[in-house]
Every structure is written in structure tokens, then in C-alpha cells.
Design an enzyme around this catalytic site. Structure first.
Site, mmCIF file in Angstrom:
data_model
loop_
_atom_site.group_PDB
_atom_site.id
_atom_site.type_symbol
_atom_site.label_atom_id
_atom_site.label_comp_id
_atom_site.label_asym_id
_atom_site.label_seq_id
_atom_site.Cartn_x
_atom_site.Cartn_y
_atom_site.Cartn_z
ATOM 1 N N GLU A 1 -30.493 -11.473 6.960
ATOM 2 C CA GLU A 1 -30.724 -12.066 7.907
ATOM 3 C C GLU A 1 -28.758 -10.907 8.393
ATOM 4 O O GLU A 1 -27.664 -11.347 8.166
ATOM 5 C CB GLU A 1 -29.524 -13.693 8.233
ATOM 6 C CG GLU A 1 -29.704 -13.931 9.557
ATOM 7 C CD GLU A 1 -28.671 -15.132 9.635
ATOM 8 O OE1 GLU A 1 -28.516 -15.566 11.028
ATOM 9 O OE2 GLU A 1 -27.798 -14.995 9.562
ATOM 10 N N ASP B 1 -36.338 -41.792 6.141
ATOM 11 C CA ASP B 1 -34.722 -42.768 6.761
ATOM 12 C C ASP B 1 -34.390 -41.575 8.199
ATOM 13 O O ASP B 1 -32.986 -41.043 8.492
ATOM 14 C CB ASP B 1 -33.802 -42.228 5.962
ATOM 15 C CG ASP B 1 -34.064 -40.571 5.156
ATOM 16 O OD1 ASP B 1 -34.680 -39.731 5.705
ATOM 17 O OD2 ASP B 1 -33.301 -40.016 4.543
ATOM 18 N N ASP C 1 -40.968 -36.250 7.545
ATOM 19 C CA ASP C 1 -39.896 -37.045 6.789
ATOM 20 C C ASP C 1 -40.308 -38.359 6.331
ATOM 21 O O ASP C 1 -41.366 -39.182 6.856
ATOM 22 C CB ASP C 1 -39.359 -38.029 7.912
ATOM 23 C CG ASP C 1 -38.272 -39.509 7.747
ATOM 24 O OD1 ASP C 1 -38.360 -39.385 6.256
ATOM 25 O OD2 ASP C 1 -38.420 -40.282 8.297
ATOM 26 N N ASP D 1 -27.902 -15.751 3.645
ATOM 27 C CA ASP D 1 -27.329 -16.150 5.264
ATOM 28 C C ASP D 1 -26.274 -15.513 5.297
ATOM 29 O O ASP D 1 -25.653 -14.852 4.531
ATOM 30 C CB ASP D 1 -27.060 -17.133 5.349
ATOM 31 C CG ASP D 1 -26.723 -17.983 6.243
ATOM 32 O OD1 ASP D 1 -28.024 -18.320 7.809
ATOM 33 O OD2 ASP D 1 -25.377 -18.358 6.191
ATOM 34 N N ASN E 1 -39.470 -40.224 3.324
ATOM 35 C CA ASN E 1 -39.191 -41.788 3.252
ATOM 36 C C ASN E 1 -38.703 -42.517 4.222
ATOM 37 O O ASN E 1 -37.930 -43.659 4.307
ATOM 38 C CB ASN E 1 -38.240 -41.549 2.005
ATOM 39 C CG ASN E 1 -36.864 -40.972 2.755
ATOM 40 O OD1 ASN E 1 -36.932 -40.451 4.089
ATOM 41 N ND2 ASN E 1 -35.461 -40.724 1.852
ATOM 42 N N ASP F 1 -37.627 -33.871 4.756
ATOM 43 C CA ASP F 1 -37.041 -34.008 3.211
ATOM 44 C C ASP F 1 -38.348 -33.411 2.417
ATOM 45 O O ASP F 1 -39.698 -33.006 2.962
ATOM 46 C CB ASP F 1 -37.030 -35.275 2.704
ATOM 47 C CG ASP F 1 -38.303 -36.577 3.098
ATOM 48 O OD1 ASP F 1 -39.525 -36.092 3.468
ATOM 49 O OD2 ASP F 1 -37.917 -37.748 3.721
HETATM 50 C C1 GLC Z 1 -26.571 -18.384 9.796
HETATM 51 C C2 GLC Z 1 -27.989 -19.666 10.343
HETATM 52 C C3 GLC Z 1 -27.278 -20.253 11.248
HETATM 53 C C4 GLC Z 1 -26.058 -20.654 10.275
HETATM 54 C C5 GLC Z 1 -25.008 -19.777 10.013
HETATM 55 C C6 GLC Z 1 -23.448 -19.824 9.402
HETATM 56 O O1 GLC Z 1 -26.520 -17.053 11.267
HETATM 57 O O2 GLC Z 1 -29.119 -19.318 10.501
HETATM 58 O O3 GLC Z 1 -28.315 -21.371 11.453
HETATM 59 O O4 GLC Z 1 -25.104 -21.423 11.634
HETATM 60 O O5 GLC Z 1 -25.521 -18.703 9.707
HETATM 61 O O6 GLC Z 1 -24.514 -20.745 8.246
#
Ligand code: GLC
Length: 539
Positions: free
Chosen positions: A267, A31, A27, A208, A29, A35
């Protein structure tokens, strides 16, 4: 020279990729949220660790309902993380350190705060603005029942009703409406988003939910909930792993191929025999192989999964990828401390847990590092794994942030326990993560596991990772040979060129194999290889 077919010289085929969950890394900054400024300040650390690339979890403008996997604007950085200009500087700085940068792209759904979704809500049923998402009339005479029985990954129905009576699909949280990938405007928009980041120097993308984009738009009911975060047989499912995703993969690959030396990694939680389809030469360069992550600490099981994965990748000319932890699963230093067969995805709701053997988990995690860092292909390290960080399973309920907690009616805790901020210093309000309280609290014991403490200690987990990554570069990274060796049912052993890797996964010590020891995960008794330990031997 670069090739588009993923030739042996491409960095992603043998790289060590470090995953940064930016919100919890550093982090800058004060908060309480990690970041880009914090990340930039740690580039020296990452360079010393020796990683080849960073994968940064989503940093886009987002309400952070799902840790940033709910994107409101794909071309802007969330102000809590920094600015687009800062990201551009960060990419340049990473490159100066010889480190590539992989961005996380979320094409399956947007945030409900995305301009498109707001337009869809303002539009009438049948309006083109709704067609960018998946809106449907409900079932029953008055349409008051959801269009299908599809379940959301985070719990509850995958359908949410809007004021005029239509329902929209969200495979995750209701704040994450699914895009309609049959819509050409959606496809064109993502081509443009890819180019936006490629033009800013991004070296690759982690995509994703790559297996979720295409849905059966007749919306048949499903027999049972197919969990996304488990590699299940998903062919023939109405929204996971449908054949139509491959056309989209090819379209993206063509965009990437307009640029030099860029990659994308999927993924895709799909069955082992379906994964190679994602790796055909005109599709992904890589796909995470989650099978090892799902394997119990047991030598024959490890040997089988590893051998299968290596051969499957070879068959399609791709390189394997190895993952033991990420921001979605229980950290492996804890997982390996649980008895084999434990359903760790559902564990632990209550604690303290008598079944957890923390010390075994920690020892095995060290040995596991010498496994994944010595296998052919690329290895992904999840931030904090190099410190041997455990899952924080006893977070108080009132700090839980994962949508799973609410959506499951407080029956599933979710993934916060692997997302606790990194301890950089032994003391201080957030162990050097920032200057104030972090967005989710760290346990007191994180201080003694901090980077500062482990840097001083040549026997620490961090020192082991540093040495292993350096030796890997020297002896293993460019070697493609892989041969399992049978040394009995308690032992995982394989040859990689002139390096022999032996892992004693049994409960007793065994004789140390002959040769020069390059690296051992533990200090062993003379002539012996201790239980739960691994060694690299030069033959
Ligand atoms: C993937 C990501 C996960 C997220 C999901 C929805 O599995 O790794 O963290 O919640 O997609 O986007």
C-alpha cells in the site's frame, strides 16, 4: 513451478483478490463484530463467487482504535475475531477451496498498548527501549513545542508529549506510535513476524503504509500536509516515500523467497513515476495502483490512466493491480454518482445531498466491474462491491468510529461509511450479518441488496460479478495483450486477445459493436449499447 521473479504463472499476477474487512463481514458469535467464525462460514460464498485469494484486514490483538491498524500483538488474533488456531484452520479451509490468503501487516506503527511501547513509556529518555520508536526532545527552550510541524494523517500534530517531556511521533492516531526502522531490533522482529505467519500457511502480505517507514531523522518542517490517501508527488518528503524504504523491501523479499509461491503487495500512495521502484524484481510483487480509483468517470481519463498503468507495470516486469474501492475510500457506486471533479474525500459532511445521482452511480459501478475484471493483471474487489453497495453517508454522528472524526475536531467524518456490515439476508436484526446489533448500524435499504436477494436474481450485481469472474478465468486471465482502441471520446475500448471490451461512458446510446456478446453490464436496447454500460465481445 514457482519463480521468485514473478513469472506469468504466479497466481497473484492474474488473480481476483477479495478484500475482507473482517469486522464487518460476518459475525459468527453474535457479539456484533465480524469474526473468523463468520468468515469461515462464508467460504462457500467466496468460492462460488470465484475469487482466487482473500486479503484480510488486520485481525491481530488490538484495541481497535483504528479498526485493527493499531496492533498490540502481531502474533495473536484479537479475541473478538477468534484465535490463532482458528486462523490456522481457516487458512487450511481456504486452501481446500483453492483460495489463497493474504494477511495485512502493519509495520509503520504499533498500538500504544504494544508491549514495546509500554516499555518505552516506562523507560527514561535515551533508554534503548525508547529507540524502537521515535522519541525526541521538543523545540523551544523548555522543549514544550513539538519537534517539527509534521501533521498526523487523522488530523492534528504528528507528535504527542509524554510525562517526562519527550515527544513521540505518530503519523496516524496518537494511539499508533511510529516504529523506528533504523533500529535493527525492529527490523529483526518483523523478519520473525513474517516467518511466524508464513509458517502458518499465509500466502502473502498486504503491507500497510509501505511508503512511510523511513523518516528524515533531522525532522525538517514540511511546507504543507501531504495526505497519505492520495497519490501525490511525495519524493523529497521527510516521511513519505523516502529512498531508504527500498532496502527494507528487499530484506522482506528475501524472507518471502525462503518460502514457495508467496507474495507481498504494497500500500504505497506515491507518485506514478515512483511506484515502479517498489516493483523491482527483488522488492514487492505488486503495489496497489490507486490512480484509477482517483479518476473521474470520463473515457479519455480512464483510457490514459489504464494505458499508463499497464505500460508502467510491463516496464518493470510486474503485473498491474486494479482497485476501485477499499476500506479507506468512498464506495465507488456512490463516487460515480457524483459530478466529475467532486472532492469526494471531503464529501459529504451534511446530507441529503442533491448532487448525488444514485442510479447513475449504480449503473456505472456495474460497468466499472467489467472494466477492472477485464484488464491485464490482478483485480481487487472490496467486500460488498459485488452487491453494488453504496457508501452509507448518513450514519449518525454518535456512531462514528474512525479516529479522523475526533482528530479533525468533527470536521471530517472519516471512513465508516464504507465499513458498514454486509447484508446477507433480506430481513433480520442485522440482515444476517449476525444475531444482534452490528457494531455500526446498517441502513434499511441494505436488506433488498443482500446476498440472499441478489442470489435469486440473475440480473443482480452479484450475478454479474459471478459471471464476469468465471468468464474472465476462461477468456482473459491468462492473456497479457492489451490494446486501446479509439472509438471516440465518449468510449473506452480495448482489445484483450480475442475479446473486445467497450464501455459507453457518454450520455447517449451508441451502436453495439459487432461480434458475439459474452457479457453486458446491462440489458441493452436491440443493436445498441446504453449509456454508462459496458460489454465484452468475442471477435
Ligand atoms: C492504511 C490503512 C488505513 C489505516 C492506516 C494506518 O492506510 O489502509 O485503514 O488507517 O494505514 O494504519
Amino acid at each position: 513451478m514457482t519463480t521468485t521473479d514473478g513469472g506469468p504463472e504466479n497466481w497473484w499476477r492474474h488473480g481476483v483478490v477479495y478484500q475482507v474487512y473482517v469486522r464487518s463481514f460476518a459475525d459468527g458469535n453474535g457479539d456484533g463484530t465480524g469474526d473468523i467464525a463468520g468468515l469461515r462460514s462464508k467460504l462457500g460464498y467466496l468460492s462460488e463467487l470465484g475469487v482466487d485469494a482473500l486479503w484480510i484486514n488486520p485481525w491481530y490483538s488490538s484495541p481497535l482504535k483504528d479498526g485493527g491498524y493499531d496492533v498490540a500483538d502481531y502474533r495473536a488474533i484479537d479475541e473478538r475475531f477468534g484465535t490463532t488456531e482458528e486462523v490456522e484452520i481457516f487458512i487450511e479451509e481456504a486452501h481446500t477451496h483453492g483460495i489463497k490468503v493474504i494477511a495485512d501487516l502493519v509495520p509503520n506503527h504499533t498500538s500504544d498498548q504494544h508491549r514495546w511501547f509500554q516499555e518505552a513509556l516506562d523507560a527514561a529518555p535515551g533508554d534503548p527501549a525508547r529507540d524502537r520508536y521515535i522519541f525526541q526532545r521538543g523545540k523551544g527552550a523548555d522543549g514544550s513545542e513539538p519537534p517539527s510541524n509534521w501533521a498526523a494523517v487523522f488530523g492534528g500534530s504528528a507528535w504527542e508529549q509524554v510525562a517526562d517531556g519527550e515527544w513521540y511521533l505518530h503519523l496516524f492516531d496518537p494511539s499508533q506510535p511510529d516504529l523506528n526502522w533504523e533500529n535493527e531490533e525492529v527490523r529483526a522482529e518483523f523478519d520473525s513476524i513474517f516467518r511466524f505467519w508464513l509458517d502458518r500457511g499465509i500466502d502473502g502480505f498486504r503491507i500497510d503504509v509501505a511508503h512511510g517507514l523511513v523518516k528524515d531523522l533531522t525532522f525538517p518542517d514540511v511546507a504543507q500536509k501531504a495526505a497519505i490517501l492520495e497519490s501525490e508527488r511525495t519524493a523529497d518528503h521527510p516521511h513519505w516515500d523516502r529512498d531508504g524504504v527500498h532496502e527494507i523491501n528487499r530484506r522482506w523479499r528475501a524472507v518471502l523467497d525462503e518460502y514457495e509461491d508467496r507474495m507481498m503487495v504494497a500500500e504505497a500512495w506515491v507518485a506514478a513515476d515512483r511506484l515502479p521502484l517498489y516493483l523491482r524484481p527483488d522488492e514487492y510483487h505488486q503495489s496497489f495502483n490507486f490512480d484509477l480509483l482517483d479518476t473521474d468517470w470520463d473515457a479519455p481519463s480512464f483510457a490514459e490512466v489504464i494505458d499508463k498503468s499497464v505500460r508502467a507495470a510491463e516496464d518493470v516486469g510486474a503485473a498491474s493491480t486494479w482497485v476501485l474501492s477499499n476500506h479507506d475510500v468512498m464506495r465507488h457506486a456512490t463516487r460515480y454518482g457524483l459530478p466529475n471533479g467532486t472532492k469526494w474525500r471531503r464529501w459529504p459532511m451534511t446530507g441529503p445531498h442533491e448532487v448525488l445521482d444514485e442510479s447513475a452511480g449504480f449503473q456505472r459501478a456495474r460497468a466499472a466491474a467489467l472494466i477492472t475484471l477485464s484488464l491485464p493483471g490482478s483485480t481487487y474487489i472490496y467486500q460488498g462491491e459485488e452487491l453494488g453497495l453504496p457508501e452509507v453517508w448518513d450514519l449518525p454522528q454518535d456512531v462514528l468510529d474512525d479516529p479522523t472524526w475526533e482528530r479533525s475536531g468533527h470536521t471530517e467524518k472519516g471512513r465508516d461509511g464504507c465499513r458498514v456490515p454486509i447484508p446477507w439476508e433480506k430481513d433480520g436484526p442485522s440482515f444476517g450479518f449476525g444475531t444482534g446489533d452490528p457494531w455500526i448500524p446498517q441502513p434499511a435499504r441494505f436488506g433488498s441488496m443482500s446476498v440472499a436477494v441478489q442470489t435469486q436474481d440473475t440480473s443482480s450485481s452479484l450475478s454479474l460479478y459471478r459471471t464476469a469472474i468465471a468468464l474472465r478465468r476462461q477468456h482473459l486471465a491468462m492473456v497479457s495483450d492489451f490494446q486501446l482502441i479509439d472509438m471516440g471520446s465518449d468510449v473506452l475500448a480495448y482489445e484483450r486477445g480475442d475479446v473486445l471490451v467497450v464501455v459507453n461512458m457518454g450520455s447517449d446510446s451508441m451502436p453495439m459493436p459487432e461480434g458475439d456478446i459474452l457479457l453486458a453490464s446491462h440489458v441493452n436496447p436491440p443493436g445498441l449499447l446504453a449509456a454508462d454500460s459496458a460489454v465484452w465481445i468475442r471477435q
